[in-house]
Write a protein that holds these residues in place. Structure first.
Motif, PDB file in Angstrom:
ATOM      1  N   UNK A  80       2.891  -0.442 -18.163  1.00  0.00           N
ATOM      2  CA  UNK A  80       1.892  -1.454 -18.506  1.00  0.00           C
ATOM      3  C   UNK A  80       1.183  -1.894 -17.232  1.00  0.00           C
ATOM      4  N   UNK A  81       0.085  -2.624 -17.377  1.00  0.00           N
ATOM      5  CA  UNK A  81      -0.662  -3.114 -16.211  1.00  0.00           C
ATOM      6  C   UNK A  81       0.232  -3.993 -15.334  1.00  0.00           C
ATOM      7  N   UNK A  82       1.059  -4.830 -15.965  1.00  0.00           N
ATOM      8  CA  UNK A  82       1.954  -5.698 -15.204  1.00  0.00           C
ATOM      9  C   UNK A  82       2.932  -4.919 -14.346  1.00  0.00           C
ATOM     10  N   UNK A  83       3.501  -3.853 -14.909  1.00  0.00           N
ATOM     11  CA  UNK A  83       4.434  -3.037 -14.129  1.00  0.00           C
ATOM     12  C   UNK A  83       3.701  -2.209 -13.078  1.00  0.00           C
ATOM     13  N   UNK A  84       2.477  -1.799 -13.364  1.00  0.00           N
ATOM     14  CA  UNK A  84       1.691  -1.093 -12.344  1.00  0.00           C
ATOM     15  C   UNK A  84       1.440  -2.026 -11.155  1.00  0.00           C
ATOM     16  N   UNK A  85       1.170  -3.314 -11.439  1.00  0.00           N
ATOM     17  CA  UNK A  85       0.996  -4.301 -10.364  1.00  0.00           C
ATOM     18  C   UNK A  85       2.279  -4.402  -9.537  1.00  0.00           C
ATOM     19  N   UNK A  86       3.421  -4.376 -10.220  1.00  0.00           N
ATOM     20  CA  UNK A  86       4.703  -4.437  -9.503  1.00  0.00           C
ATOM     21  C   UNK A  86       4.897  -3.224  -8.592  1.00  0.00           C
ATOM     22  N   UNK A  87       4.478  -2.047  -9.071  1.00  0.00           N
ATOM     23  CA  UNK A  87       4.569  -0.848  -8.226  1.00  0.00           C
ATOM     24  C   UNK A  87       3.678  -1.020  -7.000  1.00  0.00           C
ATOM     25  N   UNK A  88       2.478  -1.579  -7.203  1.00  0.00           N
ATOM     26  CA  UNK A  88       1.591  -1.858  -6.070  1.00  0.00           C
ATOM     27  C   UNK A  88       2.220  -2.814  -5.077  1.00  0.00           C
ATOM     28  N   UNK A  89       2.897  -3.840  -5.585  1.00  0.00           N
ATOM     29  CA  UNK A  89       3.608  -4.776  -4.705  1.00  0.00           C
ATOM     30  C   UNK A  89       4.770  -4.088  -3.998  1.00  0.00           C
ATOM     31  N   UNK A  90       5.497  -3.249  -4.731  1.00  0.00           N
ATOM     32  CA  UNK A  90       6.644  -2.554  -4.138  1.00  0.00           C
ATOM     33  C   UNK A  90       6.217  -1.692  -2.950  1.00  0.00           C
ATOM     34  N   UNK A  91       5.098  -0.968  -3.097  1.00  0.00           N
ATOM     35  CA  UNK A  91       4.645  -0.141  -1.967  1.00  0.00           C
ATOM     36  C   UNK A  91       4.225  -1.002  -0.792  1.00  0.00           C
ATOM     37  N   UNK A  92       3.754  -2.216  -1.078  1.00  0.00           N
ATOM     38  CA  UNK A  92       3.304  -3.101   0.005  1.00  0.00           C
ATOM     39  C   UNK A  92       4.464  -3.692   0.795  1.00  0.00           C
ATOM     40  N   UNK A  93       5.651  -3.785   0.184  1.00  0.00           N
ATOM     41  CA  UNK A  93       6.781  -4.423   0.878  1.00  0.00           C
ATOM     42  C   UNK A  93       7.831  -3.434   1.373  1.00  0.00           C
ATOM     43  N   UNK A  94       7.607  -2.142   1.177  1.00  0.00           N
ATOM     44  CA  UNK A  94       8.586  -1.121   1.560  1.00  0.00           C
ATOM     45  C   UNK A  94       9.073  -1.270   2.995  1.00  0.00           C
ATOM     46  N   UNK A  95       8.165  -1.545   3.908  1.00  0.00           N
ATOM     47  CA  UNK A  95       8.502  -1.593   5.331  1.00  0.00           C
ATOM     48  C   UNK A  95       8.822  -3.014   5.806  1.00  0.00           C
ATOM     49  N   UNK A  96       9.049  -3.927   4.835  1.00  0.00           N
ATOM     50  CA  UNK A  96       9.401  -5.320   5.125  1.00  0.00           C
ATOM     51  C   UNK A  96       8.404  -5.947   6.120  1.00  0.00           C
ATOM     52  N   UNK A  97       7.143  -6.024   5.703  1.00  0.00           N
ATOM     53  CA  UNK A  97       6.100  -6.513   6.614  1.00  0.00           C
ATOM     54  C   UNK A  97       6.191  -8.009   6.871  1.00  0.00           C
ATOM     55  N   UNK A  98       5.615  -8.424   7.990  1.00  0.00           N
ATOM     56  CA  UNK A  98       5.538  -9.846   8.326  1.00  0.00           C
ATOM     57  C   UNK A  98       4.434 -10.536   7.531  1.00  0.00           C
ATOM     58  N   UNK A  99       3.425  -9.768   7.102  1.00  0.00           N
ATOM     59  CA  UNK A  99       2.272 -10.319   6.393  1.00  0.00           C
ATOM     60  C   UNK A  99       2.029  -9.506   5.122  1.00  0.00           C
ATOM     61  N   UNK A 100       1.842 -10.206   4.008  1.00  0.00           N
ATOM     62  CA  UNK A 100       1.461  -9.563   2.747  1.00  0.00           C
ATOM     63  C   UNK A 100       0.039  -9.988   2.400  1.00  0.00           C
ATOM     64  N   UNK A 101      -0.824  -9.025   2.135  1.00  0.00           N
ATOM     65  CA  UNK A 101      -2.206  -9.293   1.761  1.00  0.00           C
ATOM     66  C   UNK A 101      -2.382  -8.756   0.345  1.00  0.00           C
TER      67      UNK A 101
END
Length: 198
Positions: A134-155
């Motif tokens: 679903x769109x909601x889970x696709x958003x979660x996948x997008x968030x997951x790729x953004x936090x993979x490397x444990x960044x200091x900043x999330x945009x």
């Protein structure tokens, strides 16, 4: 943590961003609020090094986005409004590929993917093709790729755009959870969204 000074971005005769300055301290959740076409996405793309500023300076963690782009990008997790996902891939395959592209060492990739899946509530979707989400889970996948490397900043560019009310609440909760370990910048054109998240 983030310092934007006199930022200007111009496309030929169109000025998308004019003389924008702001500072964001470590650990804050900050919202960029404005109508569609106001320049929010442009600011985020310049801040993450995907676009070159016409004028002004941006530093993230003391590194200048113009002169040290790779160092800036290594500190940032970026989720564009329409995160590019590969529909034919399983969620975990996609995240493993993104971990490799992020330069996460081979020995740590599996654990990084496991952590991102857990943190974004994707455990029961990890072996599902992205096309079936679903769109909601696709958003979660997008968030997951953004936090993979444990960044200091999330945009996060319009992270709740197009979601139903339950999914919006889930994404808001997730953003607040992620903000415990990262500075978060969220864009939206909905005032109530900024009030709820920031």
């Amino acid at each position: 943590m983030i310092s934007v000074k006199n930022l200007r971005k111009q496309y030929d005769s169109l000025v998308a961003v004019r003389d924008l300055s702001f500072d964001v301290e470590r650990g804050q959740i900050v919202g960029l609020l404005g109508h569609n076409g106001a320049g929010k996405t442009t600011v985020m793309k310049v801040m993450t090094g995907f676009l070159e500023p016409t004028a002004g300076t941006i530093t993230v963690g003391g590194k200048d986005v113009r002169t040290d782009r790779v160092a800036v990008q290594s500190q940032i997790g970026y989720m564009p409004e329409n995160a590019p996902l590969y529909d034919e891939m399983l969620v975990q395959e996609y995240l493993m590929m993104m971990a490799e592209l992020r330069g996460i060492e081979k020995a740590n990739r599996k654990q990084s993917v496991i952590d991102a899946i857990r943190d974004t509530g994707l455990a029961d979707r990890a072996v599902q093709p992205i096309a079936t989400l679903s769109k909601g889970y696709r958003q979660r996948v997008g968030l997951a790729q953004a936090i993979l490397h444990k960044p200091d900043v999330l945009v996060l560019d319009e992270p709740t755009n197009g979601l139903d009310p339950v999914q919006i609440l889930e994404i808001r909760t997730l953003i607040q959870k992620l903000a415990r370990t990262a500075t978060v910048i969220v864009s939206t054109h909905i005032l109530s969204e900024i009030e709820a998240v920031c």
